[in-house]
Design an enzyme around this catalytic site. Structure first.
Site, short mmCIF file in Angstrom:
data_model
loop_
_atom_site.label_atom_id
_atom_site.label_comp_id
_atom_site.label_asym_id
_atom_site.label_seq_id
_atom_site.Cartn_x
_atom_site.Cartn_y
_atom_site.Cartn_z
N GLY A 7 0.84 -1.19 0.00
CA GLY A 7 0.00 0.00 0.00
C GLY A 7 0.87 1.24 0.00
O GLY A 7 2.02 1.20 0.46
N GLN B 200 2.95 10.03 1.11
CA GLN B 200 4.27 9.42 1.32
C GLN B 200 5.27 9.81 0.23
O GLN B 200 6.47 9.61 0.38
CB GLN B 200 4.16 7.89 1.40
CG GLN B 200 3.46 7.40 2.66
CD GLN B 200 3.30 5.90 2.64
OE1 GLN B 200 2.33 5.39 2.08
NE2 GLN B 200 4.25 5.19 3.23
N CYS C 63 5.40 -0.06 7.51
CA CYS C 63 5.13 1.07 6.63
C CYS C 63 6.40 1.41 5.86
O CYS C 63 7.49 1.44 6.43
CB CYS C 63 4.70 2.27 7.48
SG CYS C 63 4.32 3.73 6.53
N LEU C 64 6.24 1.70 4.57
CA LEU C 64 7.41 2.04 3.75
C LEU C 64 8.08 3.32 4.24
O LEU C 64 9.26 3.53 3.98
CB LEU C 64 7.00 2.19 2.28
CG LEU C 64 6.51 0.91 1.60
CD1 LEU C 64 6.01 1.21 0.19
CD2 LEU C 64 7.60 -0.16 1.57
N HIS D 203 -4.82 1.93 7.50
CA HIS D 203 -3.43 2.39 7.59
C HIS D 203 -3.15 3.44 6.50
O HIS D 203 -2.63 4.52 6.78
CB HIS D 203 -2.50 1.18 7.44
CG HIS D 203 -1.04 1.52 7.39
ND1 HIS D 203 -0.13 1.09 8.33
CD2 HIS D 203 -0.32 2.25 6.50
CE1 HIS D 203 1.07 1.57 8.03
NE2 HIS D 203 0.99 2.26 6.91
N GLU D 204 -3.54 3.12 5.27
CA GLU D 204 -3.25 4.03 4.15
C GLU D 204 -3.99 5.36 4.29
O GLU D 204 -3.43 6.42 4.04
CB GLU D 204 -3.59 3.38 2.81
CG GLU D 204 -2.72 2.19 2.43
CD GLU D 204 -1.24 2.42 2.65
OE1 GLU D 204 -0.75 3.56 2.44
OE2 GLU D 204 -0.54 1.47 3.05
N HIS E 129 -2.63 7.96 6.55
CA HIS E 129 -1.56 8.77 5.95
C HIS E 129 -2.11 10.08 5.38
O HIS E 129 -1.45 11.11 5.42
CB HIS E 129 -0.89 8.01 4.80
CG HIS E 129 0.19 7.06 5.23
ND1 HIS E 129 1.32 7.48 5.89
CD2 HIS E 129 0.32 5.73 5.06
CE1 HIS E 129 2.10 6.42 6.12
NE2 HIS E 129 1.52 5.34 5.63
NI NI Z 1 2.26 3.36 5.67
#
Ligand code: NI
Length: 184
Positions: A47, A52, A107-108, A149-150, A153
């Site tokens: 995701g 991000q 998370c990235l 989660h996404e 952000h």
């Molecule tokens: Ni994330």
């Protein structure tokens, strides 16, 4: 087609509240979505939110299937094509289950950190697709967790914000150390 740089915690850009996307999508926004997919598959991740990439627009993508065994190529190499790419624009939860599940998240933007987070087990979501059409559907399981989660952000919220103060300060220290190592 391009891979863009993912902002890494504690980058201030991750705290921006994203603004709504207008339709029809501009070429720039379409290119952003394509780059988001390229960046997510390259990372690899399941995701990614536009925030991000330092683009505060209410867009997130997911593909929670593509790393499973059946989509690998016969020669064992990683899949290169999108298998179940979903694009979520202007997403909004219209219902959240009272029941909570704990799921390990990563998370990235917070590399190498994996922690259990409690979230509603099921959600109802309203969102728009790339043509601007509105959809509403219920989700549960891993996808429900990934969506929450996404979309956090898009409001400048990270999964680590939901951990204890002690854990948060440990993670912050770790991430600062990591940055120092990379810059040296
Ligand atoms: Ni994330």
């Amino acid at each position: 087609m391009a891979i863009r740089e993912i902002l890494i915690y504690p980058d201030d850009g991750l705290r921006e509240v994203a603004r709504a996307v207008e339709f029809p999508l501009t070429g720039e926004v379409r290119a952003l979505i394509q780059d988001m997919a390229d960046t997510m598959y390259d990372a690899p991740g399941v995701g990614l939110a536009a925030t991000q990439l330092g683009m505060p627009l209410r867009i997130a993508i997911t593909d929670t299937d593509w790393r499973s065994g059946e989509v690998r190529h016969e020669d064992g190499s990683e899949p290169v094509a999108a298998r179940n790419l979903k694009v979520w624009i202007n997403p909004e939860f219209t219902w959240r289950d009272e029941g909570v599940v704990a799921c390990e998240e990563g998370c990235l933007s917070v590399p190498e950190i994996y922690e259990d987070v409690d979230r509603p087990a099921a959600v109802r979501l309203r969102w728009q697709d790339m043509e601007g059409e509105t959809h509403e559907a219920d989700f549960e399981g891993f996808l429900a967790v990934a969506l929450q989660h996404e979309f956090d952000h898009l409001d400048g919220i990270l999964f680590i914000d939901k951990l204890s103060r002690l854990k948060q300060s440990m993670i912050k220290k770790k991430m600062k150390k990591r940055k120092k190592l990379q810059n040296s």
